[in-house]
Design an enzyme around this catalytic site. Structure first.
Site, PDB file in Angstrom:
ATOM      1  N   THR A 174       0.816  -1.200  -0.275  1.00 25.19           N
ATOM      2  CA  THR A 174       0.006  -0.146  -0.062  1.00 25.19           C
ATOM      3  C   THR A 174       1.038   1.077  -0.053  1.00 25.19           C
ATOM      4  OG1 THR A 174      -1.946  -1.245   0.995  1.00 25.19           O
ATOM      5  CG2 THR A 174      -1.691   1.135   1.271  1.00 25.19           C
ATOM      6  N   PHE A 184       1.120   5.106   0.977  1.00 19.95           N
ATOM      7  CA  PHE A 184       0.368   6.240   1.745  1.00 19.95           C
ATOM      8  C   PHE A 184       1.243   7.528   1.362  1.00 19.95           C
ATOM      9  CE2 PHE A 184       0.181   2.374   3.913  1.00 19.95           C
ATOM     10  CZ  PHE A 184      -0.963   2.182   4.653  1.00 19.95           C
TER      11      PHE A 184
END
Length: 285
Positions: free
Chosen positions: A177, A179
């Site tokens: 992921t 961010f």
């Protein structure tokens, strides 16, 4: 922006032990991490001054974009000042005294359950959807039931007093992921001090081939565009907004020319941030 000399409060969505909390602890260890129930609450916390920064997931290598964020960013007064990547891992955890033979249900966020199908199948357990991965760990901890297990980030086991039965149970080992860190202050990365990413949004004019013409400047000037995503604005099918990211600094001659050409075919160009490229970006490339 240094991870070692920054103080204050950094807001994230989720419960303590969530992946967003882990990224906060890794890169901003001197800041107090503030959990929020929703992304809207995270944005509001920073905009109101209750928090100094926000840690927001924006893309996942398996699930794609985090849709809500792409709607909050254009209307927000916040700016992107940094990016970080996190390899997502899930551990199977349960109450002390439990083992794999006692587990009948596995609890987690719907995406985590979908990314850990193999271990659930091996256990012959039923999947139970929770609102959050760390929240699932808390719920199992509070249940007192050794037939329940949670799929959650490693930090959650320590926070909620659970024992890890298996580590890294996700089906794919490339689940990552990205961010972004948001701030009220517009802090632009300096030019010539390493790789930089520029994020911006724009609306194309309602003209034939407007998007093609708008993007032509990036191709002719040799600017690498790493993201281009569209979504509707205000429910209007004729009004499409684009979120784009490119390698380079707006003061670089090539990117400056490309942005100037973009302006001829678009409206409402807004730079969301000019920030250092995370080291993982080059390695993943």
């Amino acid at each position: 922006m240094s991870a070692t000399d920054k103080t204050g409060r950094i807001a994230y969505q989720g419960e303590p032990g969530a992946n967003s909390h882990i990224v906060c602890a890794q890169h901003y260890p001197t800041m107090a991490a503030v959990p929020c129930a929703s992304f809207e609450d995270v944005f509001a916390a920073v905009e109101s001054g209750d928090a100094d920064l926000a840690m927001i997931p924006i893309d996942n290598s398996l699930a794609g974009r985090v849709a809500d964020i792409h709607h909050f960013l254009p209307a927000s007064s916040l700016h992107i000042v940094a990016e970080h990547f996190l390899r997502i891992t899930f551990n199977l955890m349960a109450l002390p005294g439990a083992d794999e033979s006692t587990i009948r249900t596995v609890h987690s966020h719907v995406h985590a359950l979908g990314q850990c199908r193999n271990v659930i199948r091996e256990l012959g357990a039923a999947a139970v959807i929770s609102g959050d991965t760390a929240g699932a760990a808390r719920e199992v901890s509070e249940s007192g039931d050794i037939t329940q297990a949670a799929l959650a980030p490693p930090m959650a086991a320590e926070i909620y007093g659970l024992e890890v039965l298996r580590t890294e149970v996700e089906d794919e080992d490339h689940n990552t992921t990205r961010f972004v860190v948001l701030s009220r202050d517009y802090v632009q990365a300096p030019r010539g001090n390493g790789p930089v990413v520029t994020s911006f949004i724009f609306n194309v004019r309602n003209l034939p081939a407007a998007l093609y013409k708008a993007l032509g400047g990036f191709a002719t000037n040799g600017v690498n565009m790493t993201k281009l995503e569209s979504y509707m604005v205000g429910g209007e099918f004729a009004a499409t907004q684009f979120l784009a990211e490119v390698d380079g600094h707006p003061e670089d001659p090539a990117l400056a020319r490309a942005l100037e050409e973009l302006a001829f075919f678009t409206t409402d160009i807004k730079v969301l941030g000019v920030y250092p490229a995370a080291p993982e970006r080059a390695r993943r490339g």
